[in-house]
Scaffold this motif. Sequence first.
Motif, mmCIF file in Angstrom:
data_model
loop_
_atom_site.group_PDB
_atom_site.id
_atom_site.type_symbol
_atom_site.label_atom_id
_atom_site.label_comp_id
_atom_site.label_asym_id
_atom_site.label_seq_id
_atom_site.Cartn_x
_atom_site.Cartn_y
_atom_site.Cartn_z
ATOM 1 N N HIS A 191 0.813 -1.221 0.000
ATOM 2 C CA HIS A 191 0.000 0.000 0.000
ATOM 3 C C HIS A 191 0.841 1.264 0.000
ATOM 4 C CE1 HIS A 191 0.592 -1.195 4.238
ATOM 5 N NE2 HIS A 191 0.585 0.090 4.517
ATOM 6 N N PHE A 192 2.120 1.155 0.372
ATOM 7 C CA PHE A 192 2.961 2.361 0.359
ATOM 8 C C PHE A 192 3.106 2.898 -1.063
ATOM 9 C CE2 PHE A 192 4.702 0.025 4.119
ATOM 10 C CZ PHE A 192 4.204 0.898 5.076
ATOM 11 N N CYS A 193 3.120 1.993 -2.043
ATOM 12 C CA CYS A 193 3.241 2.431 -3.431
ATOM 13 C C CYS A 193 2.028 3.249 -3.858
ATOM 14 C CB CYS A 193 3.380 1.217 -4.346
ATOM 15 S SG CYS A 193 4.773 0.153 -3.949
ATOM 16 N N ASN A 194 0.855 2.855 -3.351
ATOM 17 C CA ASN A 194 -0.376 3.559 -3.723
ATOM 18 C C ASN A 194 -0.499 4.894 -3.014
ATOM 19 O OD1 ASN A 194 -1.060 1.263 -5.247
ATOM 20 N ND2 ASN A 194 -2.037 0.300 -3.475
ATOM 21 N N MET A 195 -0.025 4.937 -1.755
ATOM 22 C CA MET A 195 -0.173 6.168 -0.976
ATOM 23 C C MET A 195 0.828 7.229 -1.386
ATOM 24 S SD MET A 195 -0.985 4.881 2.906
ATOM 25 C CE MET A 195 0.659 4.234 3.110
ATOM 26 N N PRO A 197 3.427 8.376 -4.296
ATOM 27 C CA PRO A 197 3.880 8.155 -5.684
ATOM 28 C C PRO A 197 5.396 8.145 -5.828
ATOM 29 C CG PRO A 197 2.965 10.371 -5.412
ATOM 30 C CD PRO A 197 2.643 9.620 -4.164
ATOM 31 N N SER A 198 6.121 8.706 -4.842
ATOM 32 C CA SER A 198 7.583 8.755 -4.926
ATOM 33 C C SER A 198 8.252 7.644 -4.125
ATOM 34 C CB SER A 198 8.090 10.120 -4.431
ATOM 35 O OG SER A 198 7.588 11.177 -5.215
ATOM 36 N N PHE A 199 7.476 6.684 -3.618
ATOM 37 C CA PHE A 199 8.031 5.637 -2.762
ATOM 38 C C PHE A 199 9.106 4.861 -3.512
ATOM 39 C CE2 PHE A 199 7.790 1.500 -0.487
ATOM 40 C CZ PHE A 199 8.163 1.973 0.763
ATOM 41 N N ALA A 200 10.323 4.769 -2.905
ATOM 42 C CA ALA A 200 11.460 4.236 -3.641
ATOM 43 C C ALA A 200 12.259 3.170 -2.896
ATOM 44 C CB ALA A 200 12.400 5.384 -4.035
ATOM 45 N N VAL A 201 12.172 3.110 -1.572
ATOM 46 C CA VAL A 201 13.004 2.174 -0.803
ATOM 47 C C VAL A 201 12.133 1.421 0.194
ATOM 48 C CG1 VAL A 201 14.930 1.931 0.820
ATOM 49 C CG2 VAL A 201 15.059 3.633 -1.014
ATOM 50 N N LEU A 202 12.158 0.086 0.123
ATOM 51 C CA LEU A 202 11.457 -0.756 1.082
ATOM 52 C C LEU A 202 12.410 -1.849 1.561
ATOM 53 C CD1 LEU A 202 8.887 -1.528 2.595
ATOM 54 C CD2 LEU A 202 8.212 -2.912 0.603
ATOM 55 N N GLU A 203 12.798 -1.766 2.825
ATOM 56 C CA GLU A 203 13.721 -2.743 3.408
ATOM 57 C C GLU A 203 13.033 -3.437 4.579
ATOM 58 O OE1 GLU A 203 17.723 -1.553 4.089
ATOM 59 O OE2 GLU A 203 17.660 0.069 2.604
ATOM 60 N N LEU A 204 12.844 -4.756 4.448
ATOM 61 C CA LEU A 204 12.121 -5.545 5.445
ATOM 62 C C LEU A 204 12.885 -6.812 5.821
ATOM 63 C CD1 LEU A 204 8.573 -5.280 3.818
ATOM 64 C CD2 LEU A 204 9.425 -3.957 5.753
ATOM 65 N N GLY A 218 4.708 -4.624 -8.460
ATOM 66 C CA GLY A 218 5.022 -4.190 -9.817
ATOM 67 C C GLY A 218 4.462 -2.826 -10.147
ATOM 68 N N ASN A 219 3.501 -2.332 -9.338
ATOM 69 C CA ASN A 219 2.927 -1.006 -9.557
ATOM 70 C C ASN A 219 3.768 0.107 -8.955
ATOM 71 O OD1 ASN A 219 0.692 -2.199 -10.826
ATOM 72 N ND2 ASN A 219 -0.346 -2.500 -8.845
ATOM 73 N N CYS A 220 4.823 -0.263 -8.233
ATOM 74 C CA CYS A 220 5.696 0.748 -7.613
ATOM 75 C C CYS A 220 6.643 1.283 -8.675
ATOM 76 C CB CYS A 220 6.479 0.148 -6.453
ATOM 77 S SG CYS A 220 5.443 -0.505 -5.125
ATOM 78 N N SER A 221 6.185 2.253 -9.413
ATOM 79 C CA SER A 221 6.934 2.723 -10.581
ATOM 80 C C SER A 221 8.254 3.389 -10.223
ATOM 81 C CB SER A 221 6.075 3.702 -11.393
ATOM 82 O OG SER A 221 5.723 4.825 -10.589
ATOM 83 N N LYS A 222 8.369 3.903 -8.981
ATOM 84 C CA LYS A 222 9.601 4.582 -8.570
ATOM 85 C C LYS A 222 10.449 3.708 -7.649
ATOM 86 C CE LYS A 222 8.657 8.503 -10.626
ATOM 87 N NZ LYS A 222 8.340 9.715 -9.839
ATOM 88 N N LEU A 223 10.001 2.487 -7.379
ATOM 89 C CA LEU A 223 10.721 1.630 -6.429
ATOM 90 C C LEU A 223 12.103 1.293 -6.971
ATOM 91 C CD1 LEU A 223 10.271 0.203 -3.695
ATOM 92 C CD2 LEU A 223 9.633 -1.836 -4.983
#
Length: 699
Positions: A191-195, A197-204, A218-223
């Motif tokens: 959901h971070f990608c939807n909320m 638009p500039s979301f780029a880094v996800l470390e889990l 795949g919808n995270c265009s800036k990831l």
Amino acid sequence: MQPLQFTCKKLPIPLLGCAVLLLISLASSCTEQEKNSLLQFLAGLLQDAGLAKLWQEGKDCCEWEGIVCNGNRTVIEVSLEYRGLEGSITPSLGNLTGLQRLNLSCNSLYGGLPLELVSSSTIMVLDVSFNQLNGDLHQLPSSASGQPLQVLNISSNLFTGQFTSATLKGVENLIALNASNNSFTGQIPTHFCNMSPSFAVLELCYNKLSGSIPPGLGNCSKLRVLKVGHNNISGTLPDELFNATSLEHLSFPRNGLQGMIDDTYIFKLSNLAILDLGENKFSGMIPDSIGQLTRLQELHLDFNNMYGELPSTLSNCTNLITLDLKINNFSGELHKVSFSNFPNLKTLDLLWNNFSGTIPESIYSCRNLIALRLSGNKFHGQLSKRLGNLKSLSFLSLANNNFSNITNALQILRSSKNLTTLFLGGNFMNETMPDNAKIDGFENLWLLNIDSCLLSGEIPFWISELANLEILSLKGNRLTGAIPAWINTLEYLIYLDISNNNLTGEIPTTLMAMPMLTSEKTAAHLDKRVFDLPVYHSPSLQYRKPIAYPKALYLSRNKFTGVIPPEIGQLKALISLAISFNNLTGPIPPSICNLTNMEVLDLSNNNLTGEIPAALENLYFLAVFDVSNNNLEGPILTGRQFNTFPNSSFAGNPRMCGPGLNHHCTSVEVGLAPTGSKGLVFVGVGVLYDQMVLSRYFG
């Protein structure tokens, strides 16, 4: 694998294009409200590590340590990382109405993360990593639209719970979230990608996440960075994931992923610099389209079930720095890959595959190569003189192949002056151990392994010149002669394995004077040394530092005679001692009871006589004990940790008596038995007995 231990060695989270804050501290006074807010935070700490003295009452708080203000006397940054702070974070910091950056990382803070900080209308960067904070992140309230938070680092804490659609709802400007090394459960959030638009880094990484990889990523265009290693993720790589074409770092190591790497999709990630799918269950071949990832710097496919030859298109990945394919089923020759196309290659790890043929000459063009591991394959032939061109080489493992001419190999390798780690075992079968003055140049070696080669000859004198040697393994050969008197001149040696040879003579007293084994204090410079690659003794046992090796003497399966030297008690740092299958006589020296760090003691299959010293009960860490098949007598020890040893540890001593043995003790013998605290059980941990019986060195 050994469990990974986290230390506060932080890497910066990339801001990924967000505006750099120009922080200018001017000589001005902050407001009373801001000063009070900071002092309330200070008052909530149990340990401020001297911060109170630095924050003096009456002094302008804009000049306080770790505080930055702007020209309007407003606190805009609080940076108190690595301060030794202990206690909870008070909500008062949320009253700093101009605060933009808050860094409390690398302290000992506990309790929850105040909601006032996460839902702040001003904070853009919030870093509380490497503390002991806890709580469920999904309990945070929904924030107002337009919340400015861009970077949130809560890694290396004790947070729990799941990521739901309400987690951090409203953070429309979030760019980077690092929640690694916690105890989060549930599925990977999308959901971070939807909320934002500039979301780029996800470390889990290092959590307890499960389920499959959600196609929604795949919808995270800036990831650009997706790191979810060391979880319980299963399933395959969804086709939709490859729509996130901005990805530069894709990392899912040590999960339960399976399937094949699809040739028709992987090329879409043309921006990838790091691809890490190691320690999963992937199968199939490396696709030809891997060559279209021309920006690739690191490729990790280790510990999978992949097979086939390496594609020639891999040569197009000219920016490769690390290529890690160890422990798969890859086969064929390596000549299809032009290693000369990899001028930046530093690490090549092909451990335990089915590669064959000779080492391709193109590898010797990789002048920046630091670590080269080809062990556990089917390479053959003699080493090329061009191997000496690798002047930066520090770690070299060629073990368990079919190389020949050990004298030639050592003459070539002596020109690699930076070598610290050298594995040559399992090659050069039935040759002679070279022993001449021309073999030198290995003065920087920490580890030398020439085991399981069936080499004849004696322990060579040139080893005495290896002044920095810490680990020496010559086991599994046909070496003859005595243990050389110069052995104790290796002042840093902590691990010696010369088992399974034909060595003769008595165990010399010089061996009882090994500097690093007689002192329980370890030389400081040894602690800082780190192998360029993990050293494997088995798939589940590895070492990353030489000092992690057990302080050990393995002398078993030789032809030693005489007694166990009474001076054995000097080796106070010794953890493992194995002298089984020799021709030793005499009693077990009482001084062996001084070795209070001992975890493994194997004296079996000798001709030892007398009784077991009662003081052995004081070796509280003893986890493996074996005196079977000797001529010992008297009652077995039954107190403390000796309650945990099987009867087989004492079998084969006809004159020994006790529970479970054929000979039951008489009342006189029982009266002589040691009276330990039978209710206490001490189980040693640490060294694995496997090290004493492994037939193959992993390298």
